[in-house]
Scaffold this motif. Structure first.
Motif, short mmCIF file in Angstrom:
data_model
loop_
_atom_site.label_atom_id
_atom_site.label_comp_id
_atom_site.label_asym_id
_atom_site.label_seq_id
_atom_site.Cartn_x
_atom_site.Cartn_y
_atom_site.Cartn_z
N ILE A 45 31.93 5.16 117.84
CA ILE A 45 32.09 6.59 118.09
C ILE A 45 33.52 6.83 118.54
O ILE A 45 34.00 6.19 119.48
CB ILE A 45 31.10 7.11 119.15
N THR A 46 34.21 7.71 117.85
CA THR A 46 35.55 8.11 118.23
C THR A 46 35.56 9.62 118.47
O THR A 46 34.65 10.33 118.04
CB THR A 46 36.59 7.74 117.15
N ARG A 96 40.01 10.18 130.27
CA ARG A 96 39.32 9.25 131.18
C ARG A 96 37.82 9.52 131.20
O ARG A 96 37.01 8.60 131.22
CB ARG A 96 39.90 9.36 132.58
N ALA A 97 37.46 10.80 131.20
CA ALA A 97 36.04 11.15 131.22
C ALA A 97 35.33 10.69 129.95
O ALA A 97 34.14 10.36 129.97
CB ALA A 97 35.88 12.67 131.39
N LEU A 98 36.08 10.65 128.84
CA LEU A 98 35.49 10.24 127.56
C LEU A 98 35.50 8.73 127.34
O LEU A 98 34.81 8.23 126.46
CB LEU A 98 36.24 10.90 126.40
N SER A 99 36.32 8.01 128.12
CA SER A 99 36.56 6.60 127.82
C SER A 99 35.30 5.75 127.87
O SER A 99 35.22 4.72 127.18
CB SER A 99 37.61 6.03 128.77
N GLN A 124 32.41 6.95 126.96
CA GLN A 124 31.51 7.53 125.98
C GLN A 124 31.85 7.12 124.55
O GLN A 124 30.97 7.07 123.70
CB GLN A 124 31.56 9.06 126.07
N VAL A 125 33.13 6.84 124.31
CA VAL A 125 33.58 6.58 122.94
C VAL A 125 34.35 5.26 122.87
O VAL A 125 34.79 4.73 123.89
CB VAL A 125 34.47 7.74 122.42
N PRO A 156 29.76 14.21 125.37
CA PRO A 156 28.66 13.34 125.83
C PRO A 156 27.28 13.78 125.35
O PRO A 156 26.39 12.94 125.16
CB PRO A 156 28.77 13.41 127.36
N ASN A 157 27.08 15.09 125.13
CA ASN A 157 25.80 15.56 124.61
C ASN A 157 25.53 14.99 123.22
O ASN A 157 24.41 14.57 122.89
CB ASN A 157 25.76 17.08 124.54
N ILE A 158 26.59 14.98 122.38
CA ILE A 158 26.44 14.43 121.03
C ILE A 158 26.24 12.93 121.08
O ILE A 158 25.40 12.37 120.37
CB ILE A 158 27.67 14.81 120.18
N VAL A 159 27.00 12.26 121.94
CA VAL A 159 26.88 10.80 122.07
C VAL A 159 25.47 10.43 122.53
O VAL A 159 24.85 9.50 121.99
CB VAL A 159 27.93 10.25 123.05
N GLU A 160 24.97 11.15 123.50
CA GLU A 160 23.62 10.86 124.02
C GLU A 160 22.57 11.08 122.94
O GLU A 160 21.62 10.29 122.81
CB GLU A 160 23.32 11.76 125.23
N THR A 161 22.73 12.11 122.14
CA THR A 161 21.78 12.35 121.04
C THR A 161 21.81 11.20 120.06
O THR A 161 20.77 10.78 119.55
CB THR A 161 22.12 13.67 120.34
#
Length: 290
Positions: free
Chosen positions: A16-17, A36-39, A41-42, A282-287
């Protein structure tokens, strides 16, 4: 040594990027906070290069800031603003700063952006840029001169599964792979049948495909894209869903989550373009992880 992104794709891991635009100014605090918040997650963060021909801080500088923070960037590099000397210089600078992943792009035309009076360069196109990077990886500049230290770039290229006639775009993709592209990041996917067609048509290229997911905010945004972005068409059914929703932004998130899940079996990863709404990534990643 391969980059973490390269190693994951080589191991057939689903990646995931996400895309983050660097700031229009020298204050990078917000950019770094978002990254940093995304690091967690992706797997990597694309740093856009004057996206839409709008002037922002250097994508190379922003990529180097992420490297300093232990975050893996994908350094987007366009041919629009630099000649072959500047492109090669920036690439060698990127290598010296520890940047490994490159997305080689021709670039949006300058008249689309905030400096339409500027002079475009386009000394090279994306295929020629990929060939140049391949040369640097082999220790030679564009004129065959030996470098004091070769590069180890992992190169990607853009792809447009929606583009018509598709047969012509496939020829360009084949040229990109022959020039050194090892992964594709696609424009936003809204038609799964076209992504499936793309997967079948490019199977012989043995290149990883990371499918683009765009977070739409409104029906107006979708109509604008259809009118102004070549190679990308948002179906009327999606525009109608956005237009009829009490909260179009949340409907856009719902659509993005659904498309990500449906696209996942047809690709090697998902690339999320949140257009300033990175807090929803993060909502998309979690899905996707359910």
């Amino acid at each position: 040594m391969p980059s973490p992104l390269q190693a994951k794709l080589a191991a057939d891991s689903f990646v995931i990027t996400a895309e983050v635009c660097p700031p229009k100014g020298s204050d990078c605090a917000q950019f770094l906070n978002v990254s940093r918040a995304l690091s967690d997650q992706v797997d990597a963060i694309n740093i856009t290069d004057n996206q839409g021909a709008n002037m922002r801080i250097s994508s190379l500088a922003a990529s180097a800031l992420l490297i300093r923070d232990g975050i893996e960037p994908i350094f987007q590099l366009t041919c629009r603003d630099r000649n072959r000397l500047a492109l090669q210089s920036d690439l060698l600078g990127a290598a010296a700063l520890g940047v490994t992943n490159i997305l080689a792009l021709t670039g949006d035309y300058i008249s689309f952006g905030d400096h339409p009076q500027g002079k475009p360069v386009f000394d090279l196109d994306s295929v020629q840029l990929l060939r140049t990077i391949d040369g640097l990886n082999n220790g030679k500049d564009m004129n065959g001169h030996q470098l004091s230290g070769s590069t180890t770039f992992f190169c990607g290229a853009a792809a447009a599964p929606d583009a018509e006639p598709f047969e012509l775009s496939l020829i360009k993709l084949e040229k990109k792979v022959a020039a050194g592209a090892r992964f594709f990041q696609t424009q936003a996917i809204f038609d799964l049948k076209k992504l499936e067609r793309f997967k079948k048509a490019t199977r012989h290229l043995q290149v990883k495909t990371i499918a683009g997911i765009l977070l739409l905010k409104s029906a107006g945004m979708a109509r604008y894209i259809n009118k102004h972005i070549p190679g990308l068409t948002i179906p009327d059914i999606i525009i109608d869903q956005l237009a009829g929703a009490p909260d179009p932004a949340m409907k856009g998130l719902e659509i993005a989550c659904r498309l990500a899940v449906e696209a996942a079996p047809l690709c090697d990863g998902i690339h999320i373009m949140a257009m300033g709404r990175e807090e929803l990534i993060p909502n998309i990643v979690e899905t996707l992880k359910r």
